[in-house]
Scaffold this motif. Structure first.
Motif, PDB file in Angstrom:
ATOM      1  N   PRO A 115      -6.673   0.449  -1.806  1.00 50.14           N
ATOM      2  CA  PRO A 115      -7.159   1.714  -1.248  1.00 50.14           C
ATOM      3  C   PRO A 115      -7.153   2.825  -2.294  1.00 50.14           C
ATOM      4  CG  PRO A 115      -5.654   0.643   0.287  1.00 50.14           C
ATOM      5  CD  PRO A 115      -5.588  -0.135  -0.990  1.00 50.14           C
ATOM      6  N   ASN A 116      -8.230   3.630  -2.341  1.00 49.93           N
ATOM      7  CA  ASN A 116      -8.308   4.687  -3.356  1.00 49.93           C
ATOM      8  C   ASN A 116      -7.244   5.769  -3.163  1.00 49.93           C
ATOM      9  OD1 ASN A 116      -9.436   5.827  -1.085  1.00 49.93           O
ATOM     10  ND2 ASN A 116     -11.494   6.027  -1.945  1.00 49.93           N
ATOM     11  N   GLY A 160      -9.773   1.397  -7.100  1.00 48.52           N
ATOM     12  CA  GLY A 160      -9.324   2.059  -5.886  1.00 48.52           C
ATOM     13  C   GLY A 160     -10.549   2.466  -5.092  1.00 48.52           C
ATOM     14  N   THR A 161     -10.671   1.973  -3.871  1.00 51.43           N
ATOM     15  CA  THR A 161     -11.889   2.190  -3.107  1.00 51.43           C
ATOM     16  C   THR A 161     -11.563   2.378  -1.632  1.00 51.43           C
ATOM     17  OG1 THR A 161     -14.046   1.234  -2.602  1.00 51.43           O
ATOM     18  CG2 THR A 161     -12.234  -0.298  -2.859  1.00 51.43           C
ATOM     19  N   PHE A 197      -9.589  -4.353   3.436  1.00 54.92           N
ATOM     20  CA  PHE A 197      -8.715  -3.382   4.086  1.00 54.92           C
ATOM     21  C   PHE A 197      -9.513  -2.431   4.975  1.00 54.92           C
ATOM     22  CE2 PHE A 197      -9.919  -0.888   0.450  1.00 54.92           C
ATOM     23  CZ  PHE A 197      -9.616  -1.641  -0.675  1.00 54.92           C
ATOM     24  N   THR A 198      -8.836  -1.858   5.965  1.00 51.75           N
ATOM     25  CA  THR A 198      -9.472  -1.059   7.006  1.00 51.75           C
ATOM     26  C   THR A 198      -9.411   0.430   6.681  1.00 51.75           C
ATOM     27  OG1 THR A 198      -7.431  -0.805   8.263  1.00 51.75           O
ATOM     28  CG2 THR A 198      -8.760  -2.777   8.698  1.00 51.75           C
ATOM     29  N   ARG A 199     -10.123   1.219   7.487  1.00 53.20           N
ATOM     30  CA  ARG A 199     -10.114   2.670   7.310  1.00 53.20           C
ATOM     31  C   ARG A 199      -8.711   3.225   7.533  1.00 53.20           C
ATOM     32  NH1 ARG A 199     -14.124   7.063  10.302  1.00 53.20           N
ATOM     33  NH2 ARG A 199     -13.272   8.918   9.269  1.00 53.20           N
ATOM     34  N   ALA A 200      -8.010   2.682   8.538  1.00 50.71           N
ATOM     35  CA  ALA A 200      -6.647   3.143   8.817  1.00 50.71           C
ATOM     36  C   ALA A 200      -5.737   2.893   7.616  1.00 50.71           C
ATOM     37  CB  ALA A 200      -6.102   2.451  10.063  1.00 50.71           C
ATOM     38  N   GLU A 201      -5.901   1.738   6.967  1.00 48.00           N
ATOM     39  CA  GLU A 201      -5.074   1.423   5.802  1.00 48.00           C
ATOM     40  C   GLU A 201      -5.388   2.349   4.636  1.00 48.00           C
ATOM     41  OE1 GLU A 201      -4.168  -3.350   6.389  1.00 48.00           O
ATOM     42  OE2 GLU A 201      -6.141  -2.703   5.643  1.00 48.00           O
ATOM     43  N   VAL A 202      -6.667   2.726   4.503  1.00 48.59           N
ATOM     44  CA  VAL A 202      -7.033   3.675   3.443  1.00 48.59           C
ATOM     45  C   VAL A 202      -6.397   5.037   3.726  1.00 48.59           C
ATOM     46  CG1 VAL A 202      -8.935   4.908   2.342  1.00 48.59           C
ATOM     47  CG2 VAL A 202      -9.189   2.484   2.898  1.00 48.59           C
ATOM     48  N   GLN A 235      -3.785   5.711   5.483  1.00 44.19           N
ATOM     49  CA  GLN A 235      -2.316   5.645   5.449  1.00 44.19           C
ATOM     50  C   GLN A 235      -1.769   5.238   4.086  1.00 44.19           C
ATOM     51  OE1 GLN A 235      -1.370   2.912   8.627  1.00 44.19           O
ATOM     52  NE2 GLN A 235      -2.385   4.189  10.170  1.00 44.19           N
ATOM     53  N   LYS A 236      -2.666   5.060   3.121  1.00 40.65           N
ATOM     54  CA  LYS A 236      -2.259   4.635   1.774  1.00 40.65           C
ATOM     55  C   LYS A 236      -1.462   3.334   1.823  1.00 40.65           C
ATOM     56  CE  LYS A 236      -1.936   9.497   0.385  1.00 40.65           C
ATOM     57  NZ  LYS A 236      -1.088  10.530  -0.235  1.00 40.65           N
ATOM     58  N   ALA A 237      -1.946   2.390   2.621  1.00 42.54           N
ATOM     59  CA  ALA A 237      -1.243   1.121   2.819  1.00 42.54           C
ATOM     60  C   ALA A 237      -1.221   0.309   1.528  1.00 42.54           C
ATOM     61  CB  ALA A 237      -1.907   0.328   3.934  1.00 42.54           C
ATOM     62  N   PRO A 238      -0.118  -0.351   1.225  1.00 43.01           N
ATOM     63  CA  PRO A 238       0.002  -1.157  -0.004  1.00 43.01           C
ATOM     64  C   PRO A 238      -0.631  -2.536   0.171  1.00 43.01           C
ATOM     65  CG  PRO A 238       2.078  -1.194   1.168  1.00 43.01           C
ATOM     66  CD  PRO A 238       1.174  -0.287   1.951  1.00 43.01           C
ATOM     67  N   VAL A 239      -1.948  -2.575   0.294  1.00 46.01           N
ATOM     68  CA  VAL A 239      -2.675  -3.834   0.482  1.00 46.01           C
ATOM     69  C   VAL A 239      -3.664  -4.005  -0.660  1.00 46.01           C
ATOM     70  CG1 VAL A 239      -2.431  -3.861   2.991  1.00 46.01           C
ATOM     71  CG2 VAL A 239      -4.357  -2.649   1.969  1.00 46.01           C
ATOM     72  N   ALA A 240      -4.101  -5.252  -0.860  1.00 37.82           N
ATOM     73  CA  ALA A 240      -4.989  -5.540  -1.984  1.00 37.82           C
ATOM     74  C   ALA A 240      -5.917  -6.691  -1.647  1.00 37.82           C
ATOM     75  CB  ALA A 240      -4.176  -5.877  -3.231  1.00 37.82           C
ATOM     76  N   VAL A 241      -7.094  -6.657  -2.265  1.00 37.98           N
ATOM     77  CA  VAL A 241      -8.055  -7.760  -2.224  1.00 37.98           C
ATOM     78  C   VAL A 241      -8.267  -8.210  -3.664  1.00 37.98           C
ATOM     79  CG1 VAL A 241     -10.415  -8.454  -1.640  1.00 37.98           C
ATOM     80  CG2 VAL A 241      -9.171  -6.868  -0.145  1.00 37.98           C
ATOM     81  N   VAL A 242      -8.230  -9.520  -3.905  1.00 37.75           N
ATOM     82  CA  VAL A 242      -8.295 -10.037  -5.272  1.00 37.75           C
ATOM     83  C   VAL A 242      -9.571 -10.852  -5.485  1.00 37.75           C
ATOM     84  CG1 VAL A 242      -5.786 -10.106  -5.438  1.00 37.75           C
ATOM     85  CG2 VAL A 242      -7.024 -12.157  -4.716  1.00 37.75           C
TER      86      VAL A 242
END
Length: 301
Positions: free
Chosen positions: A110-111, A26-27, A45-50, A52-59
């Motif tokens: 997102p952390n 989580g970062t 992922f972007t600052r806004a997604e962090v 907003q606790k957006a459910p996104v991921a990088v693999v």
């Protein structure tokens, strides 16, 4: 210059009817630059997604290949971590093994989201990036002071890259020393084995030595003969060891997804060292053979 905190765990992730056990980080949006892990497909992922606790991921690449094969694009696909559904927005570049982390089999989210999903309130690590090494030395005491004041106790460790490199260097030096000691013991044992074999060979071929001396062979001829045999024996063992060692290293590299290239200089040095061991430990048997009197050697039954 930049900072970021992250949470870390290991857990299974699911997609369709498939699952894979991976390292989950989580970062925040700066982590890509802080660790120099670049995105090869999609985006980070972007600052806004962090926020907003957006459910996104990088693999990582290993997880991508497990999901869609070697040439597929997983961007837009859905993953499930714990009870949280995530959308894949990016894929990291393929990378070698980082210290303690296989980048190719990780999941980044997102952390803020991970803290909610796992109810983890405190980050396990905080990364700070400065413009120069001088700033690291200047601000390190200040970072320690601020964290100690906020925690009320010094329950953390602050390390810079130089300290980490020194620690890793110490570990590698100790491992190298241990491996060197094991190799030295193995060489001595192997050398003693060669010496015993050659002594038995000299005893069994005493009449041969006597005949050679009777027809004109000199001491140095006998000495050279047995030294060559000892070095060839040692070289044969060295060649078998080189083939087995490189074969096992190649198999391990393929299993772990690492790159492997045999070193020609290392092979040559190993071969020369094996020959030197054979000559060193074969000298006494060869010298003993060269000193045998021809008449007594011919009488030997």
């Amino acid at each position: 210059e930049k900072s970021g905190s992250f949470l870390q765990t290991s857990a299974p992730v699911l997609w369709g009817d498939q699952r894979k056990f991976v390292g989950v980080f989580g970062t925040n949006e700066h982590f890509e630059d802080l660790r120099s892990w670049r995105v090869a497909q999609g985006r980070f992922f972007t600052r806004a997604e962090v926020e907003q606790k957006a459910p996104v991921a990088v693999v990582g690449q290993g997880l991508r290949e497990a999901m869609v094969g070697p040439d597929g694009d997983p961007v837009g696909m859905k993953l499930r971590f714990q009870n949280q559904e995530l959308e894949v927005v990016g894929v990291l570049e393929r990378n070698t093994l980082s210290i303690g982390v296989d980048i190719n089999t990780i999941l980044l989210i997102p952390n803020t989201l991970m803290a909610d999903v796992l109810d983890m309130q405190k980050p396990s690590t905080i990364l700070l990036r400065f413009r120069s090494p001088d700033e690291v030395a200047r601000y390190k005491p200040e970072v320690e002071r601020i964290l100690t004041e906020r925690h009320g106790v010094k329950d953390f460790t602050v390390m810079d890259q130089q300290q980490m490199l020194r620690s890793f260097s110490t570990i590698l030096d100790n491992v190298t020393l241990f491996i060197g000691a094991v190799a030295a013991i193995a060489l001595v044992v192997g050398g003693i084995g060669i010496m015993n074999i050659m002594l038995v060979s000299v005893k069994e071929r005493t009449r041969e030595i006597g005949i050679r001396k009777a027809i004109g062979a000199r001491r140095r001829d006998i000495l050279l003969q047995f030294l060559v045999e000892a070095s060839l024996l040692s070289l044969t063992g060295g060649a078998v060891g080189i083939v087995l060692g490189n074969g096992m290293a190649l198999a391990a590299a393929r299993a772990l997804g690492w790159s492997f290239a045999p070193s020609l200089p290392a092979v040559l040095v190993s071969s020369l060292f094996a020959a030197a061991v054979g000559i060193f430990f074969g000298f006494y048997p060869a010298w003993s053979a060269s000193r045998l009197p021809a008449v007594e050697a011919l009488r030997y039954e």
